[in-house]
Structures are given as structure tokens and as C-alpha cells.
Motif scaffolding. Structure first.
Motif, PDB file in Angstrom:
ATOM      1  N   ALA A 199       0.836  -1.203   0.000  1.00 49.00           N
ATOM      2  CA  ALA A 199       0.000   0.000   0.000  1.00 49.00           C
ATOM      3  C   ALA A 199       0.872   1.255   0.000  1.00 49.00           C
ATOM      4  CB  ALA A 199      -0.923  -0.010   1.215  1.00 49.00           C
ATOM      5  N   LEU A 200       1.910   1.254   0.839  1.00 50.10           N
ATOM      6  CA  LEU A 200       2.810   2.410   0.880  1.00 50.10           C
ATOM      7  C   LEU A 200       3.576   2.551  -0.429  1.00 50.10           C
ATOM      8  CD1 LEU A 200       4.158   4.739   2.407  1.00 50.10           C
ATOM      9  CD2 LEU A 200       5.760   3.067   3.374  1.00 50.10           C
ATOM     10  N   ALA A 201       4.057   1.433  -0.959  1.00 55.65           N
ATOM     11  CA  ALA A 201       4.828   1.476  -2.206  1.00 55.65           C
ATOM     12  C   ALA A 201       3.980   1.984  -3.361  1.00 55.65           C
ATOM     13  CB  ALA A 201       5.374   0.080  -2.530  1.00 55.65           C
ATOM     14  N   LYS A 202       2.715   1.574  -3.405  1.00 53.42           N
ATOM     15  CA  LYS A 202       1.839   2.028  -4.493  1.00 53.42           C
ATOM     16  C   LYS A 202       1.615   3.533  -4.414  1.00 53.42           C
ATOM     17  CE  LYS A 202      -2.317   0.568  -6.986  1.00 53.42           C
ATOM     18  NZ  LYS A 202      -1.604  -0.167  -8.039  1.00 53.42           N
ATOM     19  N   ALA A 203       1.390   4.049  -3.191  1.00 56.08           N
ATOM     20  CA  ALA A 203       1.177   5.487  -3.028  1.00 56.08           C
ATOM     21  C   ALA A 203       2.420   6.262  -3.443  1.00 56.08           C
ATOM     22  CB  ALA A 203       0.818   5.795  -1.577  1.00 56.08           C
ATOM     23  N   VAL A 204       3.580   5.803  -3.010  1.00 53.24           N
ATOM     24  CA  VAL A 204       4.825   6.509  -3.324  1.00 53.24           C
ATOM     25  C   VAL A 204       5.159   6.380  -4.805  1.00 53.24           C
ATOM     26  CG1 VAL A 204       7.302   6.592  -2.860  1.00 53.24           C
ATOM     27  CG2 VAL A 204       5.703   6.289  -0.971  1.00 53.24           C
ATOM     28  N   ASP A 205       4.968   5.211  -5.378  1.00 47.31           N
ATOM     29  CA  ASP A 205       5.267   5.015  -6.797  1.00 47.31           C
ATOM     30  C   ASP A 205       4.353   5.851  -7.690  1.00 47.31           C
ATOM     31  OD1 ASP A 205       7.400   3.341  -6.516  1.00 47.31           O
ATOM     32  OD2 ASP A 205       6.339   1.494  -6.956  1.00 47.31           O
TER      33      ASP A 205
END
Length: 515
Positions: A199-205
Motif C-alpha cells: 500500500a505504501l509502495a503504491k502510493a509513493v510510486d
């Protein structure tokens, strides 16, 4: 990995490879065995030995997540003990609101300039489902006009269940009330290591927002325990830190709740009473959001009088008289109430970042010992009476960075549902640093709406501002009745481990960012 029939997808940042395949193929590729276990009442997948990568990959890969599905992530919400609650039927019944926060910390001056978050988007990363309609009801109840269809829910890895729905609801409600014209993306992942990471990686990406907040975490002690038991990768914290570093490089301002158990963060999840801070608030690439108690003067139902004269570091030491009178320490649940306050201290995972080096109060501390452990494992605790004051030095990432009102006694209302198609209810006085992180998310959107470029990662800038003659921060430097159950003010320093740089005048902060 292709020879083991695993398929990989490289993220847009070129930092993350997501692999898919059968359990047998993963076991073969990583030379380990997957099995189902039960530990501390949780059923999850684990490995019988640490995974091994081929030499060609091992030097380029920081770590592997997903082979174990264990987690001890919790929200940083705190509620009043039930017998101290008021009966709330609306947001107006709580001591504080987003509007009172804006007034107290001079955000209203920016509203008067027309800055309301227009043109901005806020990202929220969470691990529980919620009902978006509840947020609109909350805003309407406070007379806050917001755009329709401002919420976009992004379910990651299938989304999550409803446990913790009050956390997600308050994250959306608070950030959206502070920045009423901004849009909000809510990234919901399963409450697992990989769910949190994905979830964090998707938001940052995707990099769709200039600001991001999250209010879930676990103590560094709990992570260390999990690593020693083979339930967690030794580089867990570094993996998440890498994502926050990516976000900082993109110009994302990230805000993370510092925890709600004072200096004893591990009391909530590891069952120990060592000094500990919360992860991922310990990341050097986030702004760790601490908490305060607002002034109050009240006589409780049993006649106990409480008097908080000035805004102070949040801890419930001022309620100890009430707790003692009702013998709360005689039960495990009651003892937990003694260990409530804003998270702060020194990280054992991360070194002191450059922006904190040389700031007065960093890596030195004054403390008040209310408690001492009774065994080597630090699983037992007894009261120190009278408390003992001391001074010391330490090293590591100092947490938090700043603080706003977070005490449930001077806290907020939440409107939330606990299941799909269930009527929502008003939560009684809520608090916790879970409120401060999304509030700062909203503040960032308001500030960014008046800037042509992203303000970016706050910390290197705010530590410099705090040392200037026209600092936007008010350090909470009282040496009495001002602690997070251990750390207190050192008297006249820029920083302390109870409230960081202190409280903020957001109008002055905006002016500092504009120079």
C-alpha cells in the motif's frame, strides 16, 4: 528466478520487484520451507529458515518480504477509559475539533488568505476498510463545505477488513477537514507486512500527492523480537525506510504517528517495559507526529481534581491519582492505562540524521522515572514513588519532530461504521497521535496550495527554522508536569524527546517555507 517459474514485475521506481508463483516454487527459489504456525493467538505463514538468494541477486537485494505473513501492526488511536467518557452524539460534543485546532495553531490566518488545499491531493495509507459516506457526514456536521467525489479508494492486494475502521475514518475526516478543498486518495492494504508495504509502495510510486500520512505502527522492540524468532526479516525497518526515502526524493511530505504509549512503546505489543519508539515514525525520512494535552481544569465523577495549567507533553500521569484510587494497576487492562502518552525517545534502528545533529536537546535528555522493571526480560514493572529525576545522553534518530493536541481528554470525535451496510456511530472522546499525522497531512495540503512547487520533506527545513530568531515553533520547556512518562524538558533547549520542536504557528511556518 525464471528457472524456478517465478514471475517478476519491476516497480516504476526500479526499487521493488514483485514476484508471483506457487509456494513450492518460492521454496525452491529461496531454499526454504513455508509452513503454517500459530503464535500469540495469530495464524500465519512462516519460514523454517531464512531465505537464501543466489549470489548474483543477494548483493543487489536489500531484503525479502512476503514469505512470512506475521505482523503486530496496531493503530495509534487512544480512547478514554470508559468510566471517564462523555456521551457524545455529535462532533460538537468533543472538547476539540479541526476548527479549534486551526484557531489554536494559527492555521486560520492561512484560510483567510484563501488557502484551503485547492488543487492538492493527500495520500492516506491504512490497513482497514471504512465507509466514505461517514466522512461526508462528519464534515457536514461541522459545517465544512467540501467538494463531492473528493475521495478515491485504492484497494491494494484486495484491500482489508473492518478491524480498525475508526482509524481510517478519522484519518480521512481529520485531513479532509483541515484541507477542505483537497482531494484524498486512500490506499487500503491487508494488515500484513506485505499489505502494508504494497500500500505504501503504491502510493509513493504513483506520486499523485505532495503529502502522505499513516497512523499504523509497531514498536522497535516488537520488530526485534520477531526477527530473533525468525518471524521477520532483519531488514524490515530498512525496507520501509527506503520507501520513505523515495518519497522524500519525490518531494512528498510524509507524516507518521509517533505512538500512544509514551516512552514505553513496547508495552502495547511486545509486553515489555523497555524504552522504545514506534516504527515507522523512527524513519529519518518522515515527520514524526507527537502529541500534547491542552489546558483543562476538571473535577472527575469521584471527586478527583485535575488541573493542567498549560499545554504540555501528553501523558496520563495527571490521572494517576484517579487510577490509584480505583486500583487500576491490579489488572493487566488497568495497568495499560498508566502507560498512555505521546511516543518519543531515541531509535535503536536509525542513527541521528544530519538535520538533528547539533540541535540543542538532541541526544541529551532529562527524564522522570515513574517506573522500574522487575526482571531481566523487562516484562514486569513496579512504581517508583516518589518519581526520580535524572539527566542523560544517548544517540539515534530522536522522536518525535513536533507535537499537537492528541490527548483524548482534550480530544476529538470520530464518526465511523464497523461493517458494511451498518449504521455509523459517534465515537466518544478519541485521541492519539493518529490524529496529529492526518492533521499535518491536511496542513501540508493547505501550505502547498499557496506554493508553486512542493514544499517537500519537512525535517531538514523545520529544524533550521526552529533555531532561527523568528522560529515558528514554541518549545514546551516547562520542567514540571510536562513529560511522556519518561522524557521531559531540559529547561531551555530547542528540542526534547517528549514533544520534539514543540507546537507550531502554521502562519509563521508558511512564511518560513516561502523564503
Amino acid at each position: 528466478m525464471h528457472q524456478n517459474r517465478l514471475h517478476g514485475h519491476l516497480s516504476t521506481s526500479n526499487l521493488v520487484i514483485q514476484m508471483t508463483g506457487t509456494a513450492a516454487n518460492f521454496e525452491k527459489a529461496f531454499q526454504t520451507t513455508l509452513y503454517q504456525v500459530k503464535y500469540q493467538g495469530k495464524n500465519f505463514q512462516a519460514t523454517k529458515k531464512n531465505p537464501t538468494l543466489p549470489t548474483a541477486y543477494s548483493q543487489a537485494v536489500l531484503g525479502v518480504l512476503g514469505l512470512t505473513t506475521y505482523n503486530s501492526l496496531t493503530t495509534n488511536i487512544q480512547k478514554l477509559p470508559q468510566n471517564l467518557e462523555n456521551n457524545n452524539s455529535s462532533a460538537a460534543d468533543s472538547p476539540s475539533s479541526p476548527q479549534s485546532l486551526a484557531k489554536r495553531y494559527n492555521l486560520t490566518a492561512l484560510y483567510k488568505q484563501g488557502l484551503t488545499g485547492s488543487g492538492q491531493t493527500m495520500d492516506i495509507v491504512t490497513l482497514a476498510n471504512f465507509n466514505p459516506a461517514d466522512a461526508y457526514t462528519y464534515w457536514k456536521s461541522l459545517g465544512i463545505n467540501t467538494p463531492k467525489n473528493r475521495l478515491q479508494v485504492i484497494n491494494v492486494d484486495g484491500g482489508s477488513g473492518w478491524t480498525g475502521s475508526d482509524e481510517t475514518s478519522l484519518d480521512v475526516e481529520q485531513s479532509g477537514a483541515i484541507a477542505p478543498k483537497a482531494k484524498i486518495n486512500i490506499y487500503i492494504g491487508p494488515n500484513t507486512d506485505t499489505g502494508f508495504f504494497d500500500a505504501l509502495a503504491k502510493a509513493v510510486d504513483q506520486d499523485k500527492a505532495a503529502q502522505l500520512s499513516l497512523s499504523w505502527g509497531e514498536s522497535e522492540t516488537a520488530i526485534t523480537q520477531s526477527v530473533s524468532q525468525g518471524l521477520e526479516t532483519p531488514v524490515y525497518a530498512k525496507i520501509f525506510n527506503l520507501l520513505f526515502e523515495q518519497g522524500a526524493a519525490e518531494g512528498i511530505s510524509s507524516f507518521v504517528a509517533s505512538g500512544d504509549n509514551g516512552a514505553y512503546d513496547a508495552s502495547k505489543d511486545a509486553g515489555t517495559y523497555d524504552l522504545a519508539v514506534d516504527n515507522p515514525a523512527d524513519s529519518p525520512f518522515v515527520t514524526a507526529a507527537g502529541g500534547t494535552t491542552l489546558p483543562l481544569n476538571e473535577t472527575l465523577s469521584d471527586g478527583t481534581k485535575i488541573n493542567v495549567k498549560n499545554e504540555r507533553a501528553w501523558s496520563w500521569d495527571y490521572l494517576y491519582g484517579y487510577f490509584d484510587k480505583h486500583d487500576l494497576a491490579s489488572t493487566t487492562e488497568g495497568l495499560a492505562e498508566y502507560f498512555v502518552g505521546d511516543g518519543g525517545g531515541l531509535s535503536k534502528f536509525f542513527t541521528t540524521p544530519n538535520y538533528q545533529n547539533g540541535v540543542s536537546g538532541v541526544n541529551t535528555f532529562s527524564s522522570i522515572d515513574y517506573w522500574k522493571t522487575t526482571n531481566a526480560a523487562e516484562t514486569g514493572v513496579t512504581r517508583v514513588n516518589p518519581p526520580v529525576s535524572s539527566q542523560g545522553t544517548g544517540t539515534g534518530r530522536n522522536v518525535p519532530d513536533l507535537a499537537l493536541n492528541a490527548d483524548p481528554k482534550t480530544g476529538y470525535a470520530v464518526y465511523y461504521s464497523t461493517a458494511q451496510n451498518q449504521s455509523a456511530t459517534w465515537g466518544n472522546q478519541y485521541g492519539g497521535t493518529s490524529f496529529v499525522a492526518p492533521q499535518l497531512n491536511g496542513v501540508s495540503a493547505v501550505l502547498n496550495s499557496g506554493h508553486h512547487d512542493r514544499i517537500g520533506f519537512w525535517n531538514p527545513q523545520i529544524y533550521r527554522f526552529a533555531q532561527s530568531s523568528n522560529s515558528p515553533f514554541t518549545a514546551l520547556n516547562s520542567t514540571t508536569d510536562n513529560n511522556n512518562l519518561y522524557y521531559t524538558s531540559q529547561g531551555n533547549t530547542v528540542y526534547n524527546q517528549a514533544t520534539g520542536l514543540g507546537t507550531v504557528d502554521f502562519n509563521k511556518l508558511n512564511s518560513a517555507f516561502s523564503k
